[in-house]
Design a protein around this motif. Structure first.
Motif, PDB file in Angstrom:
ATOM      1  N   LYS A 166      65.850  43.113 -10.941  1.00 50.11           N
ATOM      2  CA  LYS A 166      66.056  44.040 -12.609  1.00 50.11           C
ATOM      3  C   LYS A 166      65.350  46.000 -13.307  1.00 50.11           C
ATOM      4  O   LYS A 166      66.150  45.769 -13.604  1.00 50.11           O
ATOM      5  CB  LYS A 166      64.369  43.554 -12.991  1.00 50.11           C
ATOM      6  CG  LYS A 166      64.890  41.649 -13.427  1.00 50.11           C
ATOM      7  CD  LYS A 166      63.454  40.533 -14.220  1.00 50.11           C
ATOM      8  CE  LYS A 166      63.538  41.193 -14.975  1.00 50.11           C
ATOM      9  NZ  LYS A 166      64.898  41.352 -16.231  1.00 50.11           N
ATOM     10  N   THR A 167      65.207  46.567 -12.359  1.00 55.66           N
ATOM     11  CA  THR A 167      64.568  47.959 -12.188  1.00 55.66           C
ATOM     12  C   THR A 167      65.814  48.294 -11.578  1.00 55.66           C
ATOM     13  O   THR A 167      66.216  49.613 -12.419  1.00 55.66           O
ATOM     14  CB  THR A 167      63.364  48.061 -11.358  1.00 55.66           C
ATOM     15  OG1 THR A 167      62.413  47.570 -11.809  1.00 55.66           O
ATOM     16  CG2 THR A 167      63.381  49.665 -11.488  1.00 55.66           C
ATOM     17  N   LEU A 168      66.587  48.025 -11.166  1.00 55.24           N
ATOM     18  CA  LEU A 168      67.755  48.708 -10.590  1.00 55.24           C
ATOM     19  C   LEU A 168      68.737  48.349 -12.058  1.00 55.24           C
ATOM     20  O   LEU A 168      69.209  49.973 -12.175  1.00 55.24           O
ATOM     21  CB  LEU A 168      68.337  48.385  -9.511  1.00 55.24           C
ATOM     22  CG  LEU A 168      67.313  48.943  -7.820  1.00 55.24           C
ATOM     23  CD1 LEU A 168      68.600  48.132  -6.811  1.00 55.24           C
ATOM     24  CD2 LEU A 168      67.346  50.571  -7.818  1.00 55.24           C
ATOM     25  N   LEU A 169      68.232  47.494 -12.307  1.00 51.99           N
ATOM     26  CA  LEU A 169      69.594  47.141 -13.949  1.00 51.99           C
ATOM     27  C   LEU A 169      69.508  47.811 -14.371  1.00 51.99           C
ATOM     28  O   LEU A 169      70.021  47.982 -15.729  1.00 51.99           O
ATOM     29  CB  LEU A 169      69.390  45.745 -13.548  1.00 51.99           C
ATOM     30  CG  LEU A 169      70.543  44.799 -12.550  1.00 51.99           C
ATOM     31  CD1 LEU A 169      70.083  42.501 -12.117  1.00 51.99           C
ATOM     32  CD2 LEU A 169      71.914  45.395 -12.322  1.00 51.99           C
ATOM     33  N   ASP A 170      67.379  47.692 -14.920  1.00 50.79           N
ATOM     34  CA  ASP A 170      67.414  48.070 -15.585  1.00 50.79           C
ATOM     35  C   ASP A 170      67.417  49.755 -16.275  1.00 50.79           C
ATOM     36  O   ASP A 170      68.000  50.338 -17.231  1.00 50.79           O
ATOM     37  CB  ASP A 170      66.380  48.425 -16.971  1.00 50.79           C
ATOM     38  CG  ASP A 170      65.400  46.500 -16.577  1.00 50.79           C
ATOM     39  OD1 ASP A 170      66.719  45.968 -17.506  1.00 50.79           O
ATOM     40  OD2 ASP A 170      64.409  46.402 -16.430  1.00 50.79           O
ATOM     41  N   GLY A 171      67.979  50.344 -14.761  1.00 56.30           N
ATOM     42  CA  GLY A 171      68.191  51.632 -15.203  1.00 56.30           C
ATOM     43  C   GLY A 171      68.899  52.193 -15.635  1.00 56.30           C
ATOM     44  O   GLY A 171      70.083  53.215 -15.575  1.00 56.30           O
ATOM     45  N   GLN A 172      70.000  51.328 -14.899  1.00 58.85           N
ATOM     46  CA  GLN A 172      71.741  51.840 -15.364  1.00 58.85           C
ATOM     47  C   GLN A 172      72.363  50.516 -16.669  1.00 58.85           C
ATOM     48  O   GLN A 172      73.088  50.647 -17.107  1.00 58.85           O
ATOM     49  CB  GLN A 172      72.960  50.536 -14.486  1.00 58.85           C
ATOM     50  CG  GLN A 172      72.263  50.910 -12.560  1.00 58.85           C
ATOM     51  CD  GLN A 172      73.309  52.432 -12.791  1.00 58.85           C
ATOM     52  OE1 GLN A 172      73.730  52.853 -13.313  1.00 58.85           O
ATOM     53  NE2 GLN A 172      71.911  52.946 -12.223  1.00 58.85           N
ATOM     54  N   GLY A 173      71.381  50.030 -17.986  1.00 60.38           N
ATOM     55  CA  GLY A 173      71.374  49.822 -18.693  1.00 60.38           C
ATOM     56  C   GLY A 173      71.941  48.369 -18.637  1.00 60.38           C
ATOM     57  O   GLY A 173      72.462  47.766 -20.094  1.00 60.38           O
ATOM     58  N   ILE A 174      71.912  47.654 -17.436  1.00 60.27           N
ATOM     59  CA  ILE A 174      72.010  46.355 -17.523  1.00 60.27           C
ATOM     60  C   ILE A 174      71.212  45.016 -17.993  1.00 60.27           C
ATOM     61  O   ILE A 174      70.042  45.046 -17.117  1.00 60.27           O
ATOM     62  CB  ILE A 174      73.243  45.745 -15.989  1.00 60.27           C
ATOM     63  CG1 ILE A 174      73.933  47.045 -16.038  1.00 60.27           C
ATOM     64  CG2 ILE A 174      73.558  44.263 -16.160  1.00 60.27           C
ATOM     65  CD1 ILE A 174      74.664  46.781 -15.122  1.00 60.27           C
ATOM     66  N   ASP A 175      70.826  44.286 -18.939  1.00 57.74           N
ATOM     67  CA  ASP A 175      70.173  43.421 -19.508  1.00 57.74           C
ATOM     68  C   ASP A 175      69.799  42.327 -18.680  1.00 57.74           C
ATOM     69  O   ASP A 175      70.977  41.948 -17.998  1.00 57.74           O
ATOM     70  CB  ASP A 175      69.897  42.960 -20.935  1.00 57.74           C
ATOM     71  CG  ASP A 175      69.490  44.374 -21.951  1.00 57.74           C
ATOM     72  OD1 ASP A 175      68.416  44.953 -21.484  1.00 57.74           O
ATOM     73  OD2 ASP A 175      70.781  43.946 -23.276  1.00 57.74           O
ATOM     74  N   SER A 176      68.637  42.170 -18.114  1.00 56.43           N
ATOM     75  CA  SER A 176      69.152  40.839 -16.716  1.00 56.43           C
ATOM     76  C   SER A 176      67.562  39.695 -17.319  1.00 56.43           C
ATOM     77  O   SER A 176      66.861  40.450 -18.465  1.00 56.43           O
ATOM     78  CB  SER A 176      68.752  40.824 -15.863  1.00 56.43           C
ATOM     79  OG  SER A 176      67.179  41.346 -15.489  1.00 56.43           O
ATOM     80  N   PHE A 177      67.644  38.660 -17.192  1.00 63.04           N
ATOM     81  CA  PHE A 177      66.856  37.757 -17.495  1.00 63.04           C
ATOM     82  C   PHE A 177      66.767  36.635 -16.301  1.00 63.04           C
ATOM     83  O   PHE A 177      67.461  36.300 -15.232  1.00 63.04           O
ATOM     84  CB  PHE A 177      67.329  36.521 -18.721  1.00 63.04           C
ATOM     85  CG  PHE A 177      66.748  35.469 -19.014  1.00 63.04           C
ATOM     86  CD1 PHE A 177      65.125  35.937 -19.877  1.00 63.04           C
ATOM     87  CD2 PHE A 177      66.336  34.214 -18.565  1.00 63.04           C
ATOM     88  CE1 PHE A 177      64.849  34.855 -20.646  1.00 63.04           C
ATOM     89  CE2 PHE A 177      65.691  33.723 -18.918  1.00 63.04           C
ATOM     90  CZ  PHE A 177      64.088  33.573 -19.631  1.00 63.04           C
ATOM     91  N   GLU A 178      64.990  36.128 -16.336  1.00 60.46           N
ATOM     92  CA  GLU A 178      64.879  36.017 -15.082  1.00 60.46           C
ATOM     93  C   GLU A 178      64.763  33.980 -15.490  1.00 60.46           C
ATOM     94  O   GLU A 178      63.695  33.676 -16.159  1.00 60.46           O
ATOM     95  CB  GLU A 178      63.702  36.281 -13.920  1.00 60.46           C
ATOM     96  CG  GLU A 178      63.202  35.666 -12.195  1.00 60.46           C
ATOM     97  CD  GLU A 178      61.447  36.598 -11.912  1.00 60.46           C
ATOM     98  OE1 GLU A 178      61.348  36.108 -11.668  1.00 60.46           O
ATOM     99  OE2 GLU A 178      61.474  37.425 -12.690  1.00 60.46           O
TER     100      GLU A 178
END
Length: 73
Positions: free
Chosen positions: A17-29
């Motif tokens: 999630k942290t890596l994706l957030d850093g690339q501007g990609i939203d994710s949901f657990e």
């Protein structure tokens, strides 16, 4: 939404999630509260979901950072 990651490793999803957030990609657990049913044993996998349009970019990000993961089928 598409499944990007499924794991029982409780440290992998926050890292992803942290890596994706850093690339501007939203994710949901998903399945976060399943520990109530399993008794906190860590045997039920959690899933990390991303938008369908972001799936390939999200996979690329995880690969670039050397994360191994079981992609959703």
């Amino acid at each position: 939404m598409e499944e990007l990651l499924r794991t029982t490793d409780i440290t992998l999803i926050p890292l992803a999630k942290t890596l994706l957030d850093g690339q501007g990609i939203d994710s949901f657990e998903l399945d976060v509260n399943m520990s109530v049913l399993e008794g906190s044993l860590g045997i039920l996998p959690r899933r990390l979901m991303v938008r369908t349009g972001d799936l390939e970019a999200a996979r690329r990000v995880l690969r670039e950072f050397g994360l191994s993961f079981e992609a959703g089928a």
